[in-house]
Design an enzyme around this catalytic site. Structure first.
Site, short mmCIF file in Angstrom:
data_model
loop_
_atom_site.label_atom_id
_atom_site.label_comp_id
_atom_site.label_asym_id
_atom_site.label_seq_id
_atom_site.Cartn_x
_atom_site.Cartn_y
_atom_site.Cartn_z
N GLY B 704 37.98 41.18 48.72
CA GLY B 704 37.15 39.99 47.84
C GLY B 704 36.86 38.71 48.40
O GLY B 704 37.63 38.37 49.76
N GLU B 707 37.41 33.92 45.49
CA GLU B 707 38.41 32.96 45.16
C GLU B 707 39.21 32.34 46.40
O GLU B 707 39.71 31.33 46.53
CB GLU B 707 38.99 33.43 44.31
CG GLU B 707 38.30 34.68 43.58
CD GLU B 707 38.57 34.76 41.88
OE1 GLU B 707 37.84 35.64 41.50
OE2 GLU B 707 38.98 33.66 41.67
#
Ligand SMILES: Cc1cc2nc3c(=O)[nH]c(=O)nc-3n(C[C@H](O)[C@H](O)[C@H](O)COP(=O)(O)OP(=O)(O)OC[C@H]3O[C@@H](n4cnc5c(N)ncnc54)[C@H](O)[C@@H]3O)c2cc1C
Ligand code: SF4
Lengths: 328, 741
Positions: B704, B707
């Site tokens: 990812g 974030e």
């Protein structure tokens, strides 16, 4: 937002007549549009002053500077005359808002900017300034933005504009045209009013009054001056505290004339006479300036949220004088 | 053909955005569009005693005023399994279904008019009388209670740990203990939330700002008791969201009701002030940490309690304990998560929900420990490097955090740091260096995509995903272009429409690891399909060849043995008289979570300049190095990371909701007083990606990347402020009153 009509005005007399009939003025609109959107004002008509031809900065015969009320903040901040002779004003303007806002906002509108008190701006909360008699929510509320000087039990709202603070240090005056057409000069220092028990009355402006210009007298254009602003972020934030200093030294290097004013901490641009007195007649040195600056917060009434402004005010004043005196 | 994955391709949607051709939800122009405006409650708890709507109804242009008195009663059917973005228990707000007021800002009426201005004006004319009940508006950490079962099941556990914390702590020669406070924050994306609801008979189309069109459809279907098939949600562009558009908020329901009532399409757009009440926010949190270490700096005991606020009508919780559970090697660990119920609108995910909070406490406490040990903060992290996920007892699918530390420290010049606080200055300005680690767990979810190869040489790839700003349009285009062997400008990626193949939520940094693999699968499926057609044909270059004899290569098909030319897709289509050929593909998480723990990592180094007299902190430079697996597009990836740095800067120094407990309300609910960084706050930002390719986690090798970029920034800045000033500010943001106080 209340329904209103829009009318450009071509001359000051016509504008005054419209104001007496319920219109409010719009210049750059940077504050007015917020006031309308948040339903803080309900004019029947917006009378647009932009056609009055009141923009521009000129030198008068005696050397005074005349700043037209419709001059944009950015234009004034960039003006060579102002930068050279009245640095404190140019610096205060350059430190105001953001480039985008400065290109719209006008000097006259800046004098009349309403407070940023959080409760004034939210119609769902009590606020004496917005709704006389409803109470002051800031006294016991979120008041880190509010005033430690010049407040009353009815209101502790800060007048948030930078320029007037600099103008107080420059002995500047405001040229106002009354509804009847008569012009009068008002010192900037006396332009804003203390809240007392009528916080809804903020200035000496009367119905139909129009600001035509600001004048910085010749003597002040020969002073050296400087503006220091403390804020939450590097740009685009109102002052938590600011200090404007204008100074003339005599041949021996002693302070012959001095004006010190503070912003962000008081209900109106705040002249710090005691600080001035402490330094008049003396050479500037670090210790003396530091001790003098301690007087800046004399008489401050603080609350948990804004107590930090007392030391901040002292430091900001000290910084401004030291920097101006080449001692920083 | 050169690799397309890994190239800094400029945003394919960039020209449309900067020229105003990208259509955002508010901009769909429908014939007969009417406008809605909400009336929000002004008390924190109680009920509506009376509503005087006469003046509003009489106002010019008004088509309808709707309150709980006349709003239709909606079924609000329970969703069998709540999507991960929703609160996991309690009842979502049933808007205009009763006279109760659950928080300051709950909608109590909606007005529909011919123009936006008329609707806003009439909404202001609605007079509401309330009866107030006592409300809980003060955060009291002592009132914290464990999250309920629903949240525990969804991974928001009340407690986790291992070993014997008390015993180990008692014996630890070095201990630190501290409490950190992080205020309520708001997303403040530049695009406000907005919905256009359009009924045509029994069918409904929603143009909405959303990060998940499928969930939007499902929610509204359940709220209104409709079949999902009757609802279409369209959301091609999202002007930033940071998590605020994951859920379907009550105003969407209001827009749908209003459109039904007036029999016209209705647009409902929230004002900036309303955004602080009508959608969620990052909850206020307070955390308490105790760290015990041996003389060499090895953690022997770690205790971490996180308490967050939550609304009272439903329970939203976060994975705040996740970073503590596995960021460092430590045999004795106890972490607890508690919720304090308050009368407020419900919080919701905001970039790195929970994790950014947990990392903040842990990384500030680690810095305090380093000081007590007299050890370099970076060295302390290296001594406690977690070679595996100790909590799960699994190896990492990949972890290049050491390389992150080294690269960023080198690039930043960490070696120049003098350990003593207040020891670095320039003139009157204090200089501080600080660092922190970043981590964000990597997840995957199932999704699908379709690919159509067309006769004019284009490939159109579709999936109902979203692109709230990270560059999904562009990165998915690259994945498809590389897989198909076509140039980037021959591929078009379409998203944001429930008519497209199902995509998982555009959140949690999962999009590329989830959907990227589906796009690859779809591309391969269409190649196989085309090959099959060519082989089955009576004539043509591949007619009659065996299944494995034809392969996709260089933008077309060729013989597996390399003989003969590659025939471009478009030419094959022409030869076979086909306009296009289309296929779908999907990807599901595999067995990887049983074998590995996966996370993205980062190391952030920052320099601060502190003007002590004025109490101001500026950040002249930040360097971050990240292990995010394979990087599909270094340009958009860098944007993500520097965006995270800016967000972290705001968190450290500026952002805070000024909450007035008397009203239960955020008072600085506008962008003039709720401060986020401006250009002048941001100077040098450098993002470096350390090489990695995590095929253990998924075939594309990505982790990812969104974030993780905000995690670690605020603690690095707070740690640098300590280094500059010798003052440990444990409550964010670090504003002048805190430095002067
Ligand atoms: C986000 C933001 C940040 C800002 N930050 C700062 C800052 O840091 N420092 C700062 O000083 N200011 C700041 N400003 C305020 C800005 O400078 C003022 O809004 C602006 O100066 C007002 O001028 P205007 O021409 O836009 O006034 P308008 O909005 O047009 O009018 C303001 C008021 O003045 C009246 N008025 C205007 N001209 C005349 C006239 N000639 N005669 C009589 N009445 C008149 C109007 O009727 C109205 O009541 C900020 C504004 C914004 C939006
Ligand atoms: S300080 Fe003044 S403006 Fe603010 S709430 Fe009190 S009365 Fe209103």
């Amino acid at each position: 937002m209340h329904p209103f009509t829009y009318a450009p005005v071509a001359d000051a007399a016509g504008a005054a007549a419209r104001a007496l009939a319920g219109a409010q003025f719009i210049a750059g609109g940077t504050d007015m549009l917020q006031l309308l959107q948040e339903n803080l004002v309900q004019p029947q008509e917006l009378a647009d002053l932009n056609g009055l031809g009141l923009a521009g900065i000129t030198e008068e015969q005696d050397g005074a500077l005349r700043l037209g009320a419709l001059t944009r903040l950015q234009k004034a901040a960039d003006d060579p005359l102002l930068r050279e002779r009245c640095a404190v004003a140019a610096e205060a303007l350059a430190a105001s808002a953001s480039p985008m806002v400065r290109h719209m906002a006008t000097l006259g509108g800046n004098l009349l900017q309403r407070t940023r008190c959080l409760y004034f701006r939210d119609v769902s909360t009590p606020c004496n300034k917005r709704q006389p008699g409803s109470g002051c929510s800031a006294l016991e509320g979120e008041n880190r933005h509010n005033a430690i000087l010049g407040g009353s039990e009815h209101c502790i709202a800060v007048q948030p504009s930078d320029l007037p603070v600099a103008l107080v240090a420059l002995d500047a005056e405001v040229l106002i045209q009354g509804a009847g057409g008569a012009e009068r000069w008002v010192p900037v220092e006396g332009f804003h009013r203390l809240p007392g028990d009528t916080p809804e009355i903020e200035t000496v402006m009367q119905p139909g009054d129009i600001i035509l210009a600001i004048r910085i007298p010749a003597h002040a254009t020969r002073w050296r001056s400087h503006y220091v602003k403390a804020r939450d972020r590097a740009s685009f934030a109102w002052a938590l505290c600011s200090a404007a200093v204008a100074l003339r030294l005599d041949e021996e290097g002693r302070v012959a004339e001095l004006r010190v004013a503070a912003g962000g901490v008081a209900t109106k641009p705040w002249r710090l006479m005691r600080v001035e007195q402490e330094l008049l007649g003396h050479r500037l040195d670090r210790d003396r300036v530091r001790l003098a600056a301690v007087w800046a917060s004399e008489g401050a009434v603080t609350r948990p949220g804004n107590a930090y402004k007392a030391p901040l005010l002292q430091h900001t004043v000290e910084r401004a004088i030291l920097e101006l005196g080449g001692l920083a | 053909m050169n690799a397309i994955i890994g190239q800094p391709v400029s945003r394919v949607d960039g020209p449309a955005k900067v020229t105003g051709h990208a259509t955002y939800a508010a901009e769909f122009s429908l014939p007969d569009l009417a406008y809605a405006a909400m009336v929000l409650a002004t008390i924190p708890r109680g009920h509506v005693r009376s509503i005087d709507r006469a003046a509003a109804e009489a106002a010019p242009g008004v088509l309808a005023v709707m309150t709980h008195e006349d709003a239709p009663r909606l079924p609000y059917k329970q969703i069998a399994q709540r999507p991960q973005v929703d609160a996991q228990s309690g009842e979502q707000l049933h808007v205009l279904q009763d006279d109760q007021v659950r928080f300051n800002g709950e909608p109590v009426a909606v007005v529909v008019a011919e123009t936006l201005e008329q609707a806003v004006h009439a909404a202001e004319l609605v007079r509401v009388e309330y009866a107030r009940s006592p409300a809980v508006t003060i955060f009291d950490a002592k009132q914290g209670r464990p999250p309920g079962e629903g949240n525990a099941k969804a991974g928001r556990v009340p407690e986790l740990g291992r070993g014997d914390v008390e015993g180990a702590m008692a014996e630890a020669p070095v201990r630190v203990e501290a409490r950190y406070v992080h205020p309520r924050e708001h997303h403040n994306a530049i695009e406000p939330h907005v919905t256009i609801a359009h009924w045509e008979g029994e069918s409904l189309t929603l143009y909405d700002k959303t990060q998940w069109v499928d969930n939007d459809r499902k929610e509204i279907a359940h709220v209104f008791g409709m079949e999902e098939e009757r609802i279409r949600v369209v959301s091609p562009f999202v002007g930033g969201a940071f998590g605020s558009a994951l859920r379907t908020w009550p105003h969407v329901t209001l827009a749908v009701m209003a459109a039904k009532r007036v029999g016209r399409p209705v647009r409902l757009e929230l004002t900036r002030r309303q955004l602080y009440m009508a959608v969620g926010f990052r909850p206020h949190s307070e955390q308490h940490l105790r760290l015990g270490a041996d003389k060499d700096g090895r953690l022997v005991a770690l205790e971490h309690d996180v308490v967050q606020q939550v609304g009272r009508y439903e329970e939203y919780a976060e994975t705040a304990l996740s970073p503590t559970s596995h960021l460092y090697q430590c045999d004795n660990l106890r972490a607890r998560y508690r919720l304090v119920e308050m009368d407020t609108n419900s919080p919701c995910p905001m970039r790195a929900p929970g994790v950014v909070t947990g990392v903040l406490g842990l990384e500030m406490a680690m810095d305090e420990l380093a000081v007590d040990l007299g050890m370099d903060p970076l060295e302390l992290r290296l001594r406690n490097y977690a070679e595996q996920d100790q909590q799960k007892g699994l190896p990492w699918s990949s972890k290049e955090l050491r390389a992150c530390y080294e690269t960023a420290a080198e690039r930043f010049g960490w070696a120049r740091r003098k350990p003593e606080p207040r020891s670095m200055r320039e003139g009157g300005t204090l200089i501080g260096y600080g660092m922190a680690t970043a981590i964000y767990h990597s997840d995957r979810s199932g999704g699908s995509a379709s690919v159509a190869l067309t006769g004019n040489g284009m490939a159109v790839v579709r999936s109902a995903s979203s692109d709230m700003g990270p560059g999904t349009y562009t990165s998915m285009t690259q994945v498809a272009a590389e897989t198909l062997g076509l140039p980037v400008d021959h591929v078009r990626f379409e998203l944001g429409d429930t008519n497209l193949p199902y995509a998982p939520v555009h959140g949690g940094s999962i999009t590329m690891a989830s959907l990227g693999n589906a796009v690859v699968a779809a591309c391969q499926a269409v190649q196989t399909k085309l090959a099959g057609l060519a082989q089955a044909a009576q004539q043509g270059p591949f007619a009659g060849l065996a299944e494995n004899a034809v392969v996709a290569r260089d933008g077309g098909l060729g013989r597996a043995d390399g003989s003969g030319p590659v025939v471009p897709y478009a030419e094959l289509l022409r030869q076979h008289n086909l306009g296009w050929v289309e296929a779908e593909g999907s990807a599901q998480p595999g067995e990887e979570t049983k074998k590995y723990s996966s996370a993205a990592f980062g190391a952030i180094f920052v320099e601060v300049r502190v003007d002590e007299a004025l109490g101001t902190v500026r950040v002249p430079r930040m360097v971050g190095a990240y292990d995010v697996g394979r990087v599909i597009n270094p340009k958009t990836a860098r944007s993500q990371c520097i965006g995270g740095m800016v967000g972290g800067l705001g968190m450290a120094l500026e952002e805070r909701a000024e909450w007035d407990a008397r009203f239960g309300k955020v008072m600085n609910a506008n962008l003039a007083e709720y401060l986020v960084p401006v250009n002048a706050d941001v100077a040098e930002l450098e993002a470096i990606f350390v090489p990695n390719d995590d095929r253990n986690f998924n075939p594309l090798g990505v982790k990812g990347l969104a974030e993780v970029a905000i995690c670690g920034v605020a603690p690095a800045i707070a740690n640098a402020v300590w280094h500059a000033t010798g003052r440990r500010i444990r409550e964010l943001p670090i504003t002048p009153e805190r430095l002067l106080g």
